[in-house]
Write an enzyme that holds these catalytic residues in place. Structure first.
Site, PDB file in Angstrom:
ATOM      1  CG  ASN A   7      11.677  12.063 -45.806  1.00 17.36           C
ATOM      2  OD1 ASN A   7      12.396  11.615 -44.909  1.00 17.36           O
ATOM      3  ND2 ASN A   7      10.462  11.580 -46.060  1.00 17.36           N
ATOM      4  CE  LYS A   9      10.866   8.914 -48.501  1.00 19.22           C
ATOM      5  NZ  LYS A   9      10.030   8.317 -49.528  1.00 19.22           N
ATOM      6  CG  HIS A  91       6.138  10.367 -45.281  1.00 21.75           C
ATOM      7  ND1 HIS A  91       6.130   9.120 -45.848  1.00 21.75           N
ATOM      8  CD2 HIS A  91       6.768  11.181 -46.167  1.00 21.75           C
ATOM      9  CE1 HIS A  91       6.733   9.177 -47.024  1.00 21.75           C
ATOM     10  NE2 HIS A  91       7.139  10.422 -47.243  1.00 21.75           N
ATOM     11  CD  GLU A 158       5.339  13.684 -49.546  1.00 22.19           C
ATOM     12  OE1 GLU A 158       6.379  13.868 -50.177  1.00 22.19           O
ATOM     13  OE2 GLU A 158       5.287  12.986 -48.522  1.00 22.19           O
ATOM     14  N   GLY A 164       8.361   7.478 -54.464  1.00 24.85           N
ATOM     15  CA  GLY A 164       9.372   6.429 -54.634  1.00 24.85           C
ATOM     16  C   GLY A 164       9.126   5.551 -55.855  1.00 24.85           C
TER      17      GLY A 164
HETATM   18  P1  PGA Z   1      10.422  10.353 -53.322  1.00 25.88           P
HETATM   19  O1  PGA Z   1       9.842  10.511 -51.853  1.00 25.88           O
HETATM   20  O2  PGA Z   1      10.944  11.706 -53.744  1.00 25.88           O
HETATM   21  O3  PGA Z   1      11.495   9.312 -53.240  1.00 25.88           O
HETATM   22  O4  PGA Z   1       9.273   9.943 -54.192  1.00 25.88           O
HETATM   23  C1  PGA Z   1       9.116  11.642 -51.492  1.00 25.88           C
HETATM   24  C2  PGA Z   1       8.618  11.539 -50.085  1.00 25.88           C
HETATM   25  O5  PGA Z   1       8.325  10.424 -49.628  1.00 25.88           O
HETATM   26  O6  PGA Z   1       8.516  12.551 -49.373  1.00 25.88           O
END
Ligand code: PGA
Length: 228
Positions: A7, A9, A91, A158, A164
């Site tokens: 992803n 983003k 999400h 998640e 993050g």
């Molecule tokens: P991350 O994000 O791997 O940066 O923690 C995962 C996500 O938001 O799907």
């Protein structure tokens, strides 16, 4: 078959995304992808024709409309132009930053279900809910809004506190939630939240796949995750 999804983003421009996708597609081969389905969710302005050999493109978000007066939103026609029929819904960044509640997520789910999309439906508890101990009930309530028997559903667990933050859930914590969710749905269940090239194998062993955010931005890290 395991799912490995990246992803992006709101990162990588259109040209950077295209460069990445072309490079990754040529680094992958049929043997590597025999047991893995690879997905990339670029930003909507970076969507391109969904015709890579080893990678399926999906949208991070889309309005539940064919087209119309929805300033700033992409609609179904924008995805269909690129033959994109995979979408992320719910999400935690959409839920928390853009105020998409369970009803909005469910409405999008119904719409894209009616168009036969593969739907990655994200759920996950906040730190407060985890610490309060009722996180399994919370996950169950998030799923109660959608048809968990939908054939093209993928559930992405998640935990918000792991997204993050560099704090990934432990294998035991992930196992507990996945086994609870398996009692509710037969859909594949993937995990997301600070997955990287060092922990991806352990997580893939106990889940049907992973949704990778920041580590997917580095093509070498993402390639390592896929090829390990
Ligand atoms: P991350 O994000 O791997 O940066 O923690 C995962 C996500 O938001 O799907």
């Amino acid at each position: 078959m395991k799912i490995v999804a990246g992803n992006f983003k709101s990162n990588l421009t259109r040209s950077a995304s295209m460069e990445y996708l072309t490079a990754l597609d040529s680094m992958l081969n049929t043997e590597m992808c025999r047991n893995k389905d690879i997905y990339i969710f670029p930003s909507n302005t970076s969507l391109v024709q969904n015709n890579y050999k080893h990678i399926t493109l999906g949208a991070q978000n889309c309005n539940d409309s064919d087209s119309g007066a929805f300033t700033g939103e992409a609609s179904l026609l924008h995805l269909q132009e690129f033959e994109i029929n995979t979408i992320l819904i719910g999400h935690s960044e959409r839920r928390n930053i853009f105020f998409e509640n369970d009803n909005i997520c469910a409405r999008k789910f119904e719409y894209f279900k009616s168009h036969n999309f593969k739907i990655f439906y994200c759920i996950g508890e906040s730190l407060g809910i985890r610490e309060g101990g009722k996180y399994l009930e919370f996950l169950e309530s998030q799923l109660s809004f959608i048809d968990t028997n939908y054939k093209n559903l993928i559930i992405a667990y998640e935990p918000i506190w792991a997204i993050g933050t560099g704090l990934n859930a432990s294998v035991e914590q992930i196992c507990e939630c996945i086994s609870h969710l398996r009692g509710i749905s037969n859909a594949p269940i993937i995990y997301g939240g600070s997955v990287n090239e060092n922990n991806s194998n352990d997580i893939l062993r106990i889940s049907d796949g992973i949704l990778v955010g920041s580590a997917s931005l580095d093509i070498n890290k993402f390639y390592k995750i896929i090829s390990d």
